[in-house]
Design an enzyme around this catalytic site. Structure first.
Site, short mmCIF file in Angstrom:
data_model
loop_
_atom_site.label_atom_id
_atom_site.label_comp_id
_atom_site.label_asym_id
_atom_site.label_seq_id
_atom_site.Cartn_x
_atom_site.Cartn_y
_atom_site.Cartn_z
N ARG A 82 0.84 -1.20 0.00
CA ARG A 82 0.00 0.00 0.00
C ARG A 82 0.87 1.24 0.00
NH1 ARG A 82 -5.27 1.38 2.91
NH2 ARG A 82 -5.49 3.59 2.47
N ARG A 91 -5.94 1.58 -4.16
CA ARG A 91 -5.04 0.93 -3.21
C ARG A 91 -5.01 -0.58 -3.41
NH1 ARG A 91 -8.90 2.77 0.65
NH2 ARG A 91 -8.35 4.78 -0.24
N ASP A 94 -7.03 -2.24 1.58
CA ASP A 94 -7.59 -1.40 2.63
C ASP A 94 -8.21 -2.32 3.66
OD1 ASP A 94 -8.40 1.05 3.76
OD2 ASP A 94 -10.33 0.98 2.74
N ASP A 96 -10.33 -2.08 7.21
CA ASP A 96 -11.03 -1.17 8.12
C ASP A 96 -11.66 -1.95 9.27
OD1 ASP A 96 -10.60 1.11 6.55
OD2 ASP A 96 -12.43 0.80 5.40
N1 ROI Z 1 -15.55 1.94 -3.68
C1 ROI Z 1 -15.80 0.62 -3.54
N2 ROI Z 1 -16.70 0.05 -4.35
N3 ROI Z 1 -15.17 -0.14 -2.60
C2 ROI Z 1 -14.24 0.42 -1.76
O1 ROI Z 1 -13.67 -0.30 -0.91
C3 ROI Z 1 -13.96 1.79 -1.87
N4 ROI Z 1 -13.05 2.42 -1.07
C4 ROI Z 1 -12.78 3.73 -1.20
C5 ROI Z 1 -13.47 4.62 -2.19
C6 ROI Z 1 -12.45 5.29 -3.10
C7 ROI Z 1 -14.24 5.66 -1.42
N5 ROI Z 1 -14.40 3.87 -3.01
C8 ROI Z 1 -14.64 2.53 -2.86
O2 ROI Z 1 -11.89 4.29 -0.39
#
Ligand code: ROI
Length: 159
Positions: A82, A91, A94, A96
């Site tokens: 990342r 990325r 991610d 969370d």
């Molecule tokens: N859009 C989708 N479909 N899935 C994500 O995990 C995701 N993550 C983000 C942004 C760019 C807002 N859009 C996303 O950070």
């Protein structure tokens, strides 16, 4: 031990493989066991001009403290290449923290429940595969109410 739900997302460098590696790494965290993984879902990025995302949710049982877990998740993100060039940029990975037992956390680095959970079909529908159907969040909202307000639109559940 607390039940924790982690949202996973990737839109670079073979997203499904990124998610599989991350799930392996989650299962190897100290004081933690992997309790379940949802299906993978594809959807368009919420921000235009980025590749489609692959998302999933994992359930963990852990006795790590929230900030210890956050540090461990950021280490996994960094291990998987990342690069933090721009906030909201594409990325490789991610991770969370969506829910952490029944805790409400409001710290500069960590807000739980995750503040955008209610807007994100790609979080709510995989979460619903793993969580008890009547799950109540620490802030009092219920999963059925969040699902009812967030239509299953633009999501593709992968086999
Ligand atoms: N859009 C989708 N479909 N899935 C994500 O995990 C995701 N993550 C983000 C942004 C760019 C807002 N859009 C996303 O950070």
């Amino acid at each position: 031990m607390e039940r924790i739900y982690i949202g996973l997302g990737s839109n670079l460098a073979d997203p499904a493989e990124q998610l599989r590696s991350a799930i392996t790494a989650l299962g190897q965290l100290p004081k933690t066991s992997l309790a379940g993984v949802s299906a993978f879902y594809q959807s368009d990025s919420l921000l235009p001009g980025q590749p489609r995302y692959t998302n999933a949710v994992a359930a963990l049982d852990s006795s790590l403290a929230p900030i210890e877990l956050l540090d461990a998740l950021q280490a996994i993100e960094n291990d998987q290449g990342r690069e933090r060039l721009e906030r909201w940029g594409p990325r490789t990975l991610d991770l969370d923290i969506l829910l952490f037992g029944d805790r409400l956390i409001d710290e500069p680095r960590l807000k739980v429940p995750h503040y955008q959970i209610q807007e994100r079909a790609f979080v709510l529908y995989p979460l619903a595969e793993l969580a008890p159907p009547d799950l109540r969040l620490a802030d009092g909202r219920t999963l059925p109410a969040l699902l009812a307000a967030c239509p299953f639109v633009g999501l593709e559940r992968l086999p």
